[in-house]
Design a protein around this motif. Sequence first.
Motif, mmCIF file in Angstrom:
data_model
loop_
_atom_site.group_PDB
_atom_site.id
_atom_site.type_symbol
_atom_site.label_atom_id
_atom_site.label_comp_id
_atom_site.label_asym_id
_atom_site.label_seq_id
_atom_site.Cartn_x
_atom_site.Cartn_y
_atom_site.Cartn_z
ATOM 1 N N THR A 7 0.845 -1.192 0.000
ATOM 2 C CA THR A 7 0.000 0.000 0.000
ATOM 3 C C THR A 7 0.878 1.239 0.000
ATOM 4 O OG1 THR A 7 -1.857 -1.043 1.162
ATOM 5 C CG2 THR A 7 -1.671 1.343 1.344
ATOM 6 N N ILE A 8 0.635 2.129 -0.959
ATOM 7 C CA ILE A 8 1.333 3.413 -0.954
ATOM 8 C C ILE A 8 0.329 4.489 -0.540
ATOM 9 C CG2 ILE A 8 2.952 2.643 -2.714
ATOM 10 C CD1 ILE A 8 1.500 4.489 -4.696
ATOM 11 N N ASN A 9 0.844 5.518 0.118
ATOM 12 C CA ASN A 9 -0.039 6.542 0.674
ATOM 13 C C ASN A 9 0.679 7.881 0.740
ATOM 14 O OD1 ASN A 9 -2.404 7.504 2.453
ATOM 15 N ND2 ASN A 9 -0.645 7.882 3.779
ATOM 16 N N ASP A 37 4.776 5.148 2.759
ATOM 17 C CA ASP A 37 4.164 6.466 2.905
ATOM 18 C C ASP A 37 5.147 7.527 2.418
ATOM 19 O OD1 ASP A 37 2.009 8.248 4.161
ATOM 20 O OD2 ASP A 37 3.836 8.957 5.142
ATOM 21 N N GLY A 38 4.608 8.518 1.702
ATOM 22 C CA GLY A 38 5.472 9.522 1.091
ATOM 23 C C GLY A 38 5.835 10.690 1.973
ATOM 24 N N ILE A 48 0.109 4.506 10.986
ATOM 25 C CA ILE A 48 0.911 3.354 10.551
ATOM 26 C C ILE A 48 1.742 2.828 11.715
ATOM 27 C CG2 ILE A 48 2.734 2.576 8.985
ATOM 28 C CD1 ILE A 48 1.830 4.858 7.081
ATOM 29 N N GLU A 49 2.337 3.749 12.450
ATOM 30 C CA GLU A 49 3.194 3.372 13.585
ATOM 31 C C GLU A 49 2.394 2.612 14.635
ATOM 32 O OE1 GLU A 49 7.038 5.655 15.496
ATOM 33 O OE2 GLU A 49 5.244 6.796 14.945
ATOM 34 N N SER A 50 1.127 2.990 14.821
ATOM 35 C CA SER A 50 0.291 2.315 15.824
ATOM 36 C C SER A 50 -0.044 0.880 15.420
ATOM 37 C CB SER A 50 -1.006 3.097 16.048
ATOM 38 O OG SER A 50 -1.877 2.989 14.930
ATOM 39 N N CYS A 51 0.137 0.564 14.136
ATOM 40 C CA CYS A 51 -0.168 -0.792 13.639
ATOM 41 C C CYS A 51 1.085 -1.565 13.256
ATOM 42 C CB CYS A 51 -1.076 -0.704 12.401
ATOM 43 S SG CYS A 51 -2.642 0.147 12.654
ATOM 44 N N GLU A 52 2.258 -1.045 13.597
ATOM 45 C CA GLU A 52 3.486 -1.623 13.060
ATOM 46 C C GLU A 52 3.729 -3.068 13.484
ATOM 47 O OE1 GLU A 52 6.908 0.602 14.137
ATOM 48 O OE2 GLU A 52 6.582 0.454 16.301
ATOM 49 N N VAL A 59 7.632 2.539 5.907
ATOM 50 C CA VAL A 59 8.519 3.686 5.903
ATOM 51 C C VAL A 59 7.683 4.920 5.595
ATOM 52 C CG1 VAL A 59 9.094 3.560 3.427
ATOM 53 C CG2 VAL A 59 10.735 4.556 5.030
ATOM 54 N N SER A 60 8.088 6.037 6.133
ATOM 55 C CA SER A 60 7.441 7.309 5.822
ATOM 56 C C SER A 60 8.536 8.309 5.475
ATOM 57 C CB SER A 60 6.612 7.807 7.008
ATOM 58 O OG SER A 60 5.968 9.025 6.693
ATOM 59 N N GLU A 61 8.674 8.570 4.194
ATOM 60 C CA GLU A 61 9.719 9.459 3.707
ATOM 61 C C GLU A 61 9.329 9.967 2.323
ATOM 62 O OE1 GLU A 61 13.113 6.867 3.540
ATOM 63 O OE2 GLU A 61 12.501 5.980 1.623
ATOM 64 N N PRO A 62 9.867 11.100 1.892
ATOM 65 C CA PRO A 62 9.532 11.622 0.562
ATOM 66 C C PRO A 62 9.929 10.628 -0.535
ATOM 67 C CG PRO A 62 10.609 13.306 1.892
ATOM 68 C CD PRO A 62 10.737 12.018 2.650
ATOM 69 N N ASP A 63 9.134 10.587 -1.594
ATOM 70 C CA ASP A 63 9.469 9.732 -2.731
ATOM 71 C C ASP A 63 9.358 10.533 -4.016
ATOM 72 O OD1 ASP A 63 6.663 9.681 -3.606
ATOM 73 O OD2 ASP A 63 6.316 8.332 -1.933
#
Length: 261
Positions: A7-9, A37-38, A48-52, A59-63
């Motif tokens: 899943t991308i978000n 996550d972008g 996302i972190e709460s479901c890790e 990952v959550s970072e710019p793409d």
Amino acid sequence: MLISIITINYNDLEGLQKTMKSVLGQTYTDIEYIIIDGGSEDGSKAYIESCEQDLAYWVSEPDNGIYNAMNKGIAHATGDYLLFLNSGDWLLDDLVIENFVNFIPVEDIIYGKIKWIKEQKIWDDDFSNKITFKYFSKASLPHQGSFIKHKLFREIGNYDEKLKITSDWKFFVLAIYKYNCSFKRINMFISMCNRDGLSCLPESWPLILKEREETMKTYFPAFYSDLAIYENVEEKLLTKIHKLKRNQRFWISKALIKIFK
């Protein structure tokens, strides 16, 4: 059988919650769930972190766009089949993956039916058992309803990040008509898909057509020339049909459907 779901978000917390809940609620347990996550700033990262504990990787970072994010997911996937279920799309019920595995899949690409939703309106979308080369000149398979063998990304390559909208379409075309990959339609609904994505917007069609044309000319130049002539004949015939009487249009249209489908 291990199924990787990617899943991308980007800044779509509400859509992400629907998507993740549908995956994490599956009865089938051998699922490797990957979230890319972008670098969202709307609370997506915290959710996302709460479901890790239920995720294989996140990952959550710019793409650099949709396909760059999807390729990041592929890099961390280890499943037998990959399913791309982007933020805002969700599996139709809790038995989807279990029912898919029960088909005992062996083909390279296996696709099912999907449902579209837009402004509370819902409609079904089915896909033919016979996917012709001409079919890909106007349509594609749904990545939200297609299970792709992991090995194909090693053999064919990842999604083309130079394309903005049609890279998943290009992957399917090359897989089936350049690499002769096997495919199969299964009679089941896979997902509910949001109809307001980039590829669904009318203003995107000029770029979609341009990208598809460039791909056809690059990889299938001879077929593209034949297809262009073929479609020109089809267009002229259909234009003339509208000038005929109603009963004549009916019978000629039925004949043309058989010829051009």
